[in-house]
Enzyme design. Structure first.
Site, PDB file in Angstrom:
ATOM      1  N   GLY A  60     -10.115  10.714 -36.266  1.00  0.00           N
ATOM      2  CA  GLY A  60     -10.182  11.734 -35.228  1.00  0.00           C
ATOM      3  C   GLY A  60     -10.115  13.108 -35.852  1.00  0.00           C
ATOM      4  O   GLY A  60     -10.152  13.274 -37.071  1.00  0.00           O
ATOM      5  N   GLY A 116      -8.424  17.263 -35.070  1.00  0.00           N
ATOM      6  CA  GLY A 116      -7.655  18.209 -34.275  1.00  0.00           C
ATOM      7  C   GLY A 116      -7.852  19.614 -34.788  1.00  0.00           C
ATOM      8  O   GLY A 116      -8.752  19.879 -35.594  1.00  0.00           O
ATOM      9  N   ASP A 126       4.087  22.037 -29.570  1.00  0.00           N
ATOM     10  CA  ASP A 126       2.816  21.387 -29.252  1.00  0.00           C
ATOM     11  C   ASP A 126       3.028  19.908 -28.947  1.00  0.00           C
ATOM     12  O   ASP A 126       2.299  19.049 -29.427  1.00  0.00           O
ATOM     13  CB  ASP A 126       1.824  21.560 -30.405  1.00  0.00           C
ATOM     14  CG  ASP A 126       0.374  21.355 -29.957  1.00  0.00           C
ATOM     15  OD1 ASP A 126       0.112  21.441 -28.732  1.00  0.00           O
ATOM     16  OD2 ASP A 126      -0.487  21.116 -30.818  1.00  0.00           O
TER      17      ASP A 126
END
Length: 654
Positions: free
Chosen positions: A341, A343, A459
């Site tokens: 993935g 980010g 976050d």
């Protein structure tokens, strides 16, 4: 005089050996290591368990210079290995590192091929098992060691020792202790002498767990050794010791004879002191030739450490560096087939190291706005954090423009992968969701109150919570985290960094953040977990632009609140009352006024209690969503890091 070939450690050993020779033999304990090798199943040389054990021992040894307590685990099934070390808090980091390195060698020799073992050295202990023992009290196999010299009035002595140890236990296990070291020392007068005592627990225990372990240890040590002038109790989860000399802290207070022999004892004491002074002077002369080199070396080290903190963390601070070539080989040169993935930091890849260990490699994007500062921040933070609900950093690499972090691999990826995919969410029954919520809460509580630093994550979201083999949560991604010093409570920033939908309103609109900002994010996450829906992108009606807003509307009106329950939970034995209690706690966390939100310690208590919603205070109106919304909340195959969350990195506050 200049003898550069003579090491300082050798001189220290000579001096200490000379000192020991002066002591009465009845003051000496048996030599370590002390061990406990349960009669469990054995492993075979060369099998996977041994390989995993070697990895765990390596990680523990590597991290001993950075933390007095550290735990690590690797593998799966019957080959899973869990390990932890604890050093006594008064020793230096260097001594801790050396002690654990010795223990790692000894444990393999004194308990060969066992799947469970504990070894205690003079100032540290090392433990491993094929069963998960993190956070669990274990007082089986306790070992009591007593000084061979007896006290003249054992019953009176026992009473004073018991009271002293009980007081220290209360201090070490106090939930609101600022340092959270699970450690306490103290002194008590006995006749014309002074009793020095120490207690310490492994830091994975709760306050109650620490208290329980030490209370058992006190009972055990007083049963076996109350008539002795000194004793220690070795337990898997805690440690205690008392003596008639200062064995911790001030090194000038050294062991001395404490028998009742009048003038003879006084002469012996003076002889010992005289010879100690002579030995110390001799040692000082030998050390003099090293002073210049040592001072110069330390000065250079401080300069380098300062540069590394400001630039790119060139000092590994006990964490193993992994060379770029090894990481490239592990990830097939960062091939797309290994990409998990991406980010704001950059892409994340799955890798397999040369020893077969699976890892996740986070690669800093060269064009990322979240660059070297966040990389430095994450390394410096994580190396100080040790908790079972925080992801473990296994190593890092800095090579030219490449900056990489190597983490333990989480086979179930991140929470959003399970939570927002209909087929995978079916695997998350109510008990698993409760376990995940509780684990996240304990992890955030550790950051806010229990670690040596007060840390605000900033976050916290579903894609930053990773799941291990058993779906236990581990909080990840500390690139946005901030450290608070002392009693600071909040701060302001002109650079807003975080994810819409999870950001507290005071942070998104004014740049003000505090521990209550993380509480808000946790509340959003809790509501997402129990409903199976995203906060951002939830379009139920025009009057509710977000999941939190819709939940508040139903709660406030008192109608149809249970329609928020994930339909997959309705098919199980999820109690409506239990669902409503968790929703109630979530709404308390997302109240618009930060002062009205509970602390994480209060949240943990509420989650553990069996109280009904009527015993909780009523939530006030939450802060409704800030920012844009997507058009969907579910996806069939989300990535390792959520790509549907809208992250922002530089927004000027109003």
């Amino acid at each position: 005089m200049n003898h550069p070939h003579i090491s300082p450690k050798f001189i220290q050993l000579l001096t200490f050996s000379a000192f020991l020779a002066l002591l009465p033999w009845d003051l000496a304990y048996a030599d370590p290591p002390y061990s406990f090798c349960p009669n469990t199943s054995n492993y075979t040389d060369g099998d996977q368990f041994q390989k995993n054990l070697n990895d765990v021992l390596h990680f523990l040894t590597s991290n001993a210079s950075a933390s007095k307590f550290y735990d690590s685990s690797t593998g799966n099934g019957t080959d899973h290995v869990y390990g932890a070390h604890m050093c006594l808090n008064y020793i230096t980091n260097e001594t801790c590192r050396d002690c654990i390195a010795t223990a790692a060698q000894d444990i393999l020799q004194v308990c060969p091929n066992t799947r469970e073992a504990v070894v205690w050295e003079e100032v540290c202990q090392l433990r491993y098992s094929n069963q998960n023992f993190f956070g669990q009290v274990n007082v089986t196999g306790n070992i009591g060691l007593d000084n061979q010299q007896n006290i003249s009035q054992p019953e009176q002595f026992k009473s004073v020792v018991k009271e002293t140890l009980n007081n220290l236990t209360t201090e070490a296990s106090a939930f609101n202790l600022s340092a959270k070291l699970m450690y306490a020392t103290g002194e008590a007068a006995f006749e014309d002498k002074t009793i020095y005592a120490l207690v310490q627990c492994t830091r994975d225990l709760s306050g109650d767990g620490c208290n329980s372990c030490l209370q058992t240890a006190i009972t055990d040590v007083l049963n076996c050794c109350y008539f002795s002038i000194g004793a220690r109790l070795l337990s898997r989860s805690c440690y205690l010791r008392y003596e008639l000399y200062s064995f911790y802290g001030d090194a000038s207070k050294s062991p001395s004879s404490t028998n009742d022999q009048g003038a003879s004892g006084g002469k012996k004491m003076r002889t010992i002191i005289t010879l100690m002074v002579v030995s110390a002077c001799f040692a000082l002369v030998l050390f003099a030739s090293f002073i210049y080199c040592l001072v110069k070396k330390k000065a250079i080290k401080r300069v380098r450490e300062g540069i590394s903190r400001q630039a790119n963390t060139r000092s590994d601070a006990g964490f193993p560096r992994i060379d770029l070539a090894s990481i490239q080989a592990a990830t097939d040169n960062f091939s797309d087939s290994n990409k998990l993935g991406e980010g704001g930091f950059g892409p994340v890849y799955k890798g397999i190291l040369s020893d077969g260990k699976e890892v996740a490699v986070k690669r800093l994007s060269c064009c990322s706005e979240q660059g070297s500062e966040e990389f430095t921040n994450e390394v410096l933070l994580i190396m100080r954090l040790q908790h079972k609900n925080l992801v473990k950093l296994l190593g890092f690499c800095i090579d030219g423009e490449e900056k990489l972090l190597v983490y333990e691999f989480m086979p179930n990826r991140s929470l959003d992968v399970f939570l927002f995919d209909r087929s995978r969410r079916a695997q998350m029954d109510w008990n698993k969701r409760v376990n995940i919520i509780g684990g996240i809460a304990r992890g955030v509580l550790y950051l806010h109150e229990d670690s040596r630093l007060r840390i605000i994550h900033r976050d916290l979201k579903a894609s930053n919570v990773l799941l291990d083999y058993d779906l236990n949560p581990k909080i990840a991604d500390f690139g946005m985290a901030r450290i608070f010093a002392g009693t600071e409570g909040e701060a302001n920033t002109a650079k807003i960094a975080g994810t819409f939908g999870y950001m507290a309103p005071e942070y998104a609109m004014q740049g003000t953040y505090s521990i209550k900002s993380d509480v808000f994010s946790f509340g959003v996450l809790l509501i997402e977990i129990i409903t199976g829906r995203r906060n951002v992108g939830f379009h139920r009606t025009k009057r509710a632009p977000s999941l939190v807003a819709f939940a508040w509307t139903l709660w406030n009106e008192g109608n149809h609140v249970l329609e928020l329950m994930d339909p997959m939970l309705k098919e199980e034995s999820c109690s409506p009352d239990e669902f409503l209690r968790y929703l109630h706690i979530g709404l308390l966390c997302v109240q618009e006024d930060a002062n009205e939100r509970p602390t994480m310690s209060s949240v943990v208590v509420m989650l553990k209690s069996d109280s009904t919603t009527t015993s909780l205070c009523q939530p006030q109106q939450p802060a409704f969503s800030v920012g844009r919304f997507t058009d969907h909340y579910e996806t069939s195959s989300p990535g390792f890091l959520s790509v549907n969350d809208l992250s922002i990195s530089n927004v000027g506050p109003r």
